[in-house]
Write a protein that holds these residues in place. Sequence first.
Motif, PDB file in Angstrom:
ATOM      1  N   LEU A 160       0.838  -1.191   0.000  1.00 26.10           N
ATOM      2  CA  LEU A 160       0.000   0.000   0.000  1.00 26.10           C
ATOM      3  C   LEU A 160       0.875   1.245   0.000  1.00 26.10           C
ATOM      4  O   LEU A 160       1.714   1.427   0.890  1.00 26.10           O
ATOM      5  CB  LEU A 160      -0.911  -0.001   1.230  1.00 26.10           C
ATOM      6  N   LYS A 161       0.677   2.111  -0.976  1.00 25.06           N
ATOM      7  CA  LYS A 161       1.460   3.339  -1.094  1.00 25.06           C
ATOM      8  C   LYS A 161       0.660   4.583  -0.734  1.00 25.06           C
ATOM      9  O   LYS A 161       1.237   5.617  -0.403  1.00 25.06           O
ATOM     10  CB  LYS A 161       2.013   3.480  -2.520  1.00 25.06           C
ATOM     11  N   LEU A 162      -0.663   4.493  -0.806  1.00 29.43           N
ATOM     12  CA  LEU A 162      -1.491   5.646  -0.444  1.00 29.43           C
ATOM     13  C   LEU A 162      -2.890   5.166  -0.131  1.00 29.43           C
ATOM     14  O   LEU A 162      -3.404   4.256  -0.788  1.00 29.43           O
ATOM     15  CB  LEU A 162      -1.545   6.665  -1.589  1.00 29.43           C
ATOM     16  N   SER A 163      -3.498   5.764   0.885  1.00 35.04           N
ATOM     17  CA  SER A 163      -4.915   5.520   1.145  1.00 35.04           C
ATOM     18  C   SER A 163      -5.573   6.837   1.524  1.00 35.04           C
ATOM     19  O   SER A 163      -4.972   7.659   2.221  1.00 35.04           O
ATOM     20  CB  SER A 163      -5.118   4.478   2.254  1.00 35.04           C
ATOM     21  N   ILE A 164      -6.770   7.024   1.036  1.00 36.46           N
ATOM     22  CA  ILE A 164      -7.594   8.189   1.380  1.00 36.46           C
ATOM     23  C   ILE A 164      -8.987   7.660   1.689  1.00 36.46           C
ATOM     24  O   ILE A 164      -9.545   6.888   0.901  1.00 36.46           O
ATOM     25  CB  ILE A 164      -7.693   9.216   0.229  1.00 36.46           C
TER      26      ILE A 164
END
Length: 226
Positions: A140-144
Amino acid sequence: MTLKLGDLAPDFTADTTQGTLRFHDWLDQSWAILFSHPADFTPVCTTELGSVAALLPEFSARGIKVAALSCNDVKMHQEWLGDIESTSYAHGSKVLYPIIADPTRQIATSFGMLDPDELDAEGAPMACRGVFIFSPDKRLKLSILYPATTGRNFQEILRVIDSLQLTSSHSVATPADWQPGQQCMVQPTLPDAKAHQDLGGFSVVPVPSGKQYLRLTADPSGRAGS
């Protein structure tokens, strides 16, 4: 469970509008994005899925695989497709990416997608508007996470993808409001000599503290600035 940056993507097998999907096999060694949605036949979700259909060439140009998830079954997803494709948000595009079925909430739970403040008619929590971007190593590199009442800004999602892909291969960071082609920041861990060697030089922004940590360099991808 809360999925943290750097975590390996949870693996799962699920039915989708395009057949059975085995998540790790589907990810393969590609960048990928998974969008979660509260429910089928809801207004904001319909606009979002239409927007993604229209923007699919933009994701494909960046080598990004796209999948969506909603906590209903495939039969309902299939019935919903016509509505999604009919809205102005789709701009005449077809939904060519899979919509994952998750009626048991098992996948949503494993990704930490559930919104305790948004319940369905039976009182079960619905998925929030999650954005999960994975790199080719399935990390996982980004979560919003958006609440159910707020639709996503997909131009911003494309922008952060550009930043993630750029900074994964160059020792730079992107400043506030950065757009592709604009100047980047040299990463603080990169010594000056190495920055000159790897990035072709930089300029230092003077600040009252006298510390020379604001180092600007051209976008190393070679794109022209705007």
